[in-house]
Design an enzyme around this catalytic site. Structure first.
Site, PDB file in Angstrom:
ATOM      1  N   HIS A   1       3.994  -8.245  12.673  1.00 51.87           N
ATOM      2  CA  HIS A   1       3.382  -9.596  12.149  1.00 51.87           C
ATOM      3  C   HIS A   1       4.283 -10.045  10.906  1.00 51.87           C
ATOM      4  O   HIS A   1       4.770  -9.277   9.851  1.00 51.87           O
ATOM      5  CB  HIS A   1       2.036  -9.266  11.455  1.00 51.87           C
ATOM      6  CG  HIS A   1       1.184 -10.248  10.951  1.00 51.87           C
ATOM      7  ND1 HIS A   1      -0.257 -10.686  11.209  1.00 51.87           N
ATOM      8  CD2 HIS A   1       1.625 -11.378  10.328  1.00 51.87           C
ATOM      9  CE1 HIS A   1      -0.660 -11.974  10.740  1.00 51.87           C
ATOM     10  NE2 HIS A   1       0.689 -12.455  10.104  1.00 51.87           N
TER      11      HIS A   1
ATOM     12  N   ASP B   1       0.839  -1.193  -0.047  1.00 45.24           N
ATOM     13  CA  ASP B   1       0.098  -0.057  -0.189  1.00 45.24           C
ATOM     14  C   ASP B   1       0.957   1.283   0.108  1.00 45.24           C
ATOM     15  O   ASP B   1       0.287   2.225  -0.415  1.00 45.24           O
ATOM     16  CB  ASP B   1      -0.801  -0.102   1.203  1.00 45.24           C
ATOM     17  CG  ASP B   1      -1.880  -1.114   1.453  1.00 45.24           C
ATOM     18  OD1 ASP B   1      -2.370  -1.771   0.129  1.00 45.24           O
ATOM     19  OD2 ASP B   1      -2.306  -1.631   2.587  1.00 45.24           O
TER      20      ASP B   1
ATOM     21  N   HIS C   1       6.615 -10.939   8.052  1.00 45.90           N
ATOM     22  CA  HIS C   1       6.474 -10.834   6.452  1.00 45.90           C
ATOM     23  C   HIS C   1       7.657 -10.260   5.911  1.00 45.90           C
ATOM     24  O   HIS C   1       8.634  -9.901   6.618  1.00 45.90           O
ATOM     25  CB  HIS C   1       5.076  -9.730   6.452  1.00 45.90           C
ATOM     26  CG  HIS C   1       5.885  -8.273   6.759  1.00 45.90           C
ATOM     27  ND1 HIS C   1       6.145  -7.761   8.080  1.00 45.90           N
ATOM     28  CD2 HIS C   1       6.322  -7.227   6.023  1.00 45.90           C
ATOM     29  CE1 HIS C   1       6.499  -6.641   7.965  1.00 45.90           C
ATOM     30  NE2 HIS C   1       6.949  -6.326   6.780  1.00 45.90           N
TER      31      HIS C   1
HETATM   32 ZN   LIG Z   1      -1.088  -9.309  12.394  1.00 45.84          ZN
END
Ligand SMILES: [Zn+2]
Ligand SMILES: [Zn+2]
Length: 351
Positions: free
Chosen positions: A168, A73, A170
């Protein structure tokens, strides 16, 4: 629009700096990150990439069960069909020499490794990590096939010490028009060393380290991990395949699983060494692969770099005054760091 700018006072013609101001809008957790990290739950309603959550651009994440890949994004490069803009016209000599810049087209993607908010690479099963590696391979191939993409960078930045904006687990893919300076430099150097040796220099280097053993951290049937002889960071490692491989999409099933095992063992090894049993140690992981401009890079062997900024559990390494302005300097012997990492990795490998 993103652009690259060149320093006219560097003699490296390939050294460009990417300028992309739109990155400043990316989401940053404003809560106390220490408290946040100690209390991570399997799902976080405020996380941009947890399943089912709404992202910054209004998209809703699917209820994914393993990996999830989407276009960033807040990309460094914008996905656009624009043509290379001609800036050559009417430039003064000063502008041509001192203010060199080019437009940079590209595509940026995010690979979410697991639907579980509180799970990192070190907690994942090797077969789960294999799926992440396959996603890197697919996007290397697909993005690399786009006409204006000449290099696909795949990497992970993990940990708040490194300014990671998303807890998180990634990784990121930055596919771009120009070949990044560190890749160009390695391509030239690997070719020079390979020509001098009459064989692939990086494979020869790994084979030599397998014999010497003092900088070896871990090896399985397809990959060897060493603290490089020339390492800068105290606990830097390089992961090299034994056979000649150009890019991650070339890995066979068993090579993919072997690399997954390496990443599992290394992330657990760093977590143990730096006493981070819950969230693991901060690290940067980068995959170095051949550019996708269809040129011949016969001597360039794919490999991965894994670097932690930590010197010890509570101490970070900074490239300070000399390192910033003059050259590289290192405090810990690579052989000593390799010995510490190897002892932990050997124990983990028995499990
Ligand atoms: Zn998360
Ligand atoms: Zn490299």
């Amino acid at each position: 629009m993103s652009e690259i700018r060149r320093n006219p006072f560097s003699d490296n013609q390939n050294e460009w700096t990417i300028l992309s101001s739109n990155r400043l809008n990316r989401p940053w957790p404003v809560r106390d990150e220490k408290i946040l990290e100690d209390n991570l739950t399997v799902y976080d309603k405020d996380c941009a990439i947890c399943p089912g959550n709404i992202r910054q651009n209004g998209d809703i994440n699917p209820n994914y069960k393993s990996i999830f890949v989407f276009v960033n994004d807040n990309p460094v490069f914008l996905t656009t069909d624009m043509q290379e803009e001609s800036r050559e016209e009417n430039l003064t000599l000063n502008e041509q020499i001192l203010f060199q810049r080019k437009n940079e087209r590209g595509v940026c993607k995010v690979v979410v490794h697991t639907p579980e908010h509180n799970k990192t690479m070190k907690d994942m099963q090797a077969k789960e990590i294999s799926k992440v590696i396959q996603a890197w391979g697919t996007d290397y191939q697909d993005l690399g096939a786009l006409p204006y993409i000449n290099h696909v960078a795949e990497f992970e930045t993990r940990g708040r010490e490194l300014g990671n904006s998303l807890i998180h687990s990634h990784s990121q893919i930055w596919a771009q028009e120009h070949i990044p300076p560190k890749i160009m430099s390695e391509i030239n150097a690997q070719k020079q060393s390979s020509d001098a040796l009459g064989k692939n220099a990086m494979i020869a280097y790994l084979n030599e380290e397998m014999v010497r053993k003092e900088r070896l951290v871990y090896a399985n049937e397809h990959f060897g991990v060493v603290v490089p002889f020339w390492a800068l960071w105290p606990y830097e490692t390089i992961i090299i395949p034994f056979s000649r491989i150009s890019s991650i999409n070339e890995l066979t099933g068993s090579e993919t699983d072997a690399l997954a095992k390496v990443l599992s063992i290394l992330s657990r090894t760093y977590a143990i060494l730096f006493e981070r049993p819950i969230n693991g140690a901060p690290y940067m992981l980068g995959i170095h692969q051949v550019p996708t401009d269809n040129n011949n890079y016969i001597d360039y062997q794919m490999h991965l770099h894994m670097v932690t900024p930590l010197m010890s559990a509570n101490r970070l390494k900074y490239p300070a005054g000399y390192g910033e302005f003059f050259g590289l300097q290192r405090d810990v012997k690579p052989e000593e760091s390799a010995s510490k990492l190897r002892t932990i990795a050997e124990n983990l490998n028995k499990d």
